[in-house]
Design a protein around this motif. Structure first.
Motif, PDB file in Angstrom:
ATOM      1  N   LEU A 154       0.764  -1.305  -0.010  1.00 15.14           N
ATOM      2  CA  LEU A 154      -0.010   0.045   0.012  1.00 15.14           C
ATOM      3  C   LEU A 154       0.904   1.388   0.129  1.00 15.14           C
ATOM      4  N   LEU A 155       2.051   1.386   0.671  1.00 11.96           N
ATOM      5  CA  LEU A 155       3.030   2.441   0.737  1.00 11.96           C
ATOM      6  C   LEU A 155       3.348   2.755  -0.617  1.00 11.96           C
ATOM      7  N   THR A 156       3.842   1.714  -1.383  1.00 13.18           N
ATOM      8  CA  THR A 156       4.208   1.856  -2.601  1.00 13.18           C
ATOM      9  C   THR A 156       3.176   2.381  -3.566  1.00 13.18           C
ATOM     10  N   LEU A 160       2.926   5.937  -5.518  1.00 17.01           N
ATOM     11  CA  LEU A 160       2.715   6.159  -7.077  1.00 17.01           C
ATOM     12  C   LEU A 160       1.815   7.344  -7.293  1.00 17.01           C
ATOM     13  N   VAL A 161       0.492   7.394  -6.564  1.00 13.71           N
ATOM     14  CA  VAL A 161      -0.484   8.506  -6.384  1.00 13.71           C
ATOM     15  C   VAL A 161       0.041   9.811  -6.016  1.00 13.71           C
ATOM     16  N   LEU A 162       0.861   9.757  -4.786  1.00 17.01           N
ATOM     17  CA  LEU A 162       1.233  10.885  -4.030  1.00 17.01           C
ATOM     18  C   LEU A 162       2.588  10.449  -3.703  1.00 17.01           C
ATOM     19  N   PRO A 163       3.587  11.347  -4.595  1.00 15.06           N
ATOM     20  CA  PRO A 163       4.853  11.063  -4.439  1.00 15.06           C
ATOM     21  C   PRO A 163       5.561  11.544  -3.127  1.00 15.06           C
ATOM     22  N   ALA A 164       6.630  11.163  -2.682  1.00 15.13           N
ATOM     23  CA  ALA A 164       7.032  11.205  -1.368  1.00 15.13           C
ATOM     24  C   ALA A 164       7.261  12.895  -1.316  1.00 15.13           C
ATOM     25  N   GLY A 165       7.820  13.699  -2.127  1.00 17.53           N
ATOM     26  CA  GLY A 165       8.160  15.143  -2.353  1.00 17.53           C
ATOM     27  C   GLY A 165       6.891  15.762  -2.528  1.00 17.53           C
ATOM     28  N   LEU A 170      -1.441  15.588   3.846  1.00 15.01           N
ATOM     29  CA  LEU A 170      -2.072  14.389   3.543  1.00 15.01           C
ATOM     30  C   LEU A 170      -0.824  13.169   3.123  1.00 15.01           C
ATOM     31  N   PRO A 171      -0.147  13.655   2.182  1.00 13.48           N
ATOM     32  CA  PRO A 171       0.902  12.445   1.829  1.00 13.48           C
ATOM     33  C   PRO A 171       1.848  12.149   2.950  1.00 13.48           C
TER      34      PRO A 171
END
Length: 257
Positions: A154-156, A160-165, A170-171
């Motif tokens: 789920l984290l991956t 994909l939808v909400l990049p780490a940066g 929310l992200p």
């Protein structure tokens, strides 16, 4: 018809030696006579001369016997002195130690868990989850156990939808929740993966051999971390460059000759 050979041996006793005369008579082969030279009687001098030869043969036979009784040379197979009981000991220990050294050295050199180690966790989770779902008709797996492999997946997918940066709260919140869930279930995942990748460990003959595996891997892990932490004593910055790795902060800048 095949030729038949009749051998007639006659022994003539003499005072100082014996002679053997052989006669060979064959159908279609002609008659042939073969004579052997008289045999000299065995003396004490011959015994003295042959003693070193016999001793050397005995030593060579003893060495061959010792090599044949060596478990390491025989690969711990069923014919060795140990009967193959520790066949998986070194296979498990070497495999686990190689991975532990790589992980510990990288962590000691860069002070972080590199991205490809995290990706390996994703691959393992994906394989176990998909394998359990596809082969569920042939095996019995508790659904809650498969669910423990989903946080990293789920984290991956979330990234994909909400990049780490990605800016925003929310992200970061979702990312931290899934990271915490992954860390919580990590011991169970590690146990399941160990059962799958190293089944021979759990079939070792006694507790001592199991403890020995853990102790050896722990020593290798500590040594690998130390080598990475003080890499400037073993490697240079050029070694990391040749390997395609980033230079650690404390690497040794030695000019090439």
């Amino acid at each position: 018809m095949p030729a038949e050979v009749f051998i007639i041996r006659s022994t003539i006793d003499r005072a100082d030696a014996s002679s053997v005369t052989s006669y060979e008579t064959g159908v279609g082969l002609g008659d042939r006579r073969r004579e052997q030279r008289p045999r000299r009687p065995w003396t004490a001098v011959d015994a003295v001369l042959m003693a070193p030869v016999r001793e050397a043969n005995g030593v060579a036979e003893s060495k061959r016997r010792r090599l044949a009784e060596d478990d390491l040379l025989k690969g711990f197979d069923q014919t060795g002195p140990g009967g193959g009981r520790l066949g998986g000991f070194f296979a498990i220990t070497i495999g686990a130690s190689l991975y532990a050294w790589h992980f510990a050295f990288s962590f000691g050199a860069y002070h972080t868990v590199l991205y490809y180690f995290r990706q390996q966790l994703f691959v393992v989770s994906l394989v176990v989850l998909l394998g359990g779902l596809i082969m569920r008709s042939r095996m019995q797996i508790h659904p809650w156990l498969l669910a423990l492999f989903t946080p990293w997946l789920l984290l991956t997918l979330v990234r994909l939808v909400l990049p780490a940066g990605e800016p925003g709260a929310l992200p970061r919140v979702v990312d931290r929740i899934l990271l915490v869930a992954t860390v919580v279930v990590l011991p169970i995942i590690a146990w399941v993966v160990a059962r799958l990748l190293a089944p021979n460990y759990f079939t070792l003959p006694d507790r001592r051999s199991k403890i020995a595996v853990v102790a050896i891997v722990a020593v290798v892990t500590i040594t690998g971390y130390s080598a990475g932490r003080w890499n400037d004593r073993f490697l240079t910055c050029g070694d990391f460059q040749v390997a395609g790795d980033d230079e650690p902060k404390n690497c040794s800048h030695v000019p090439r000759r």
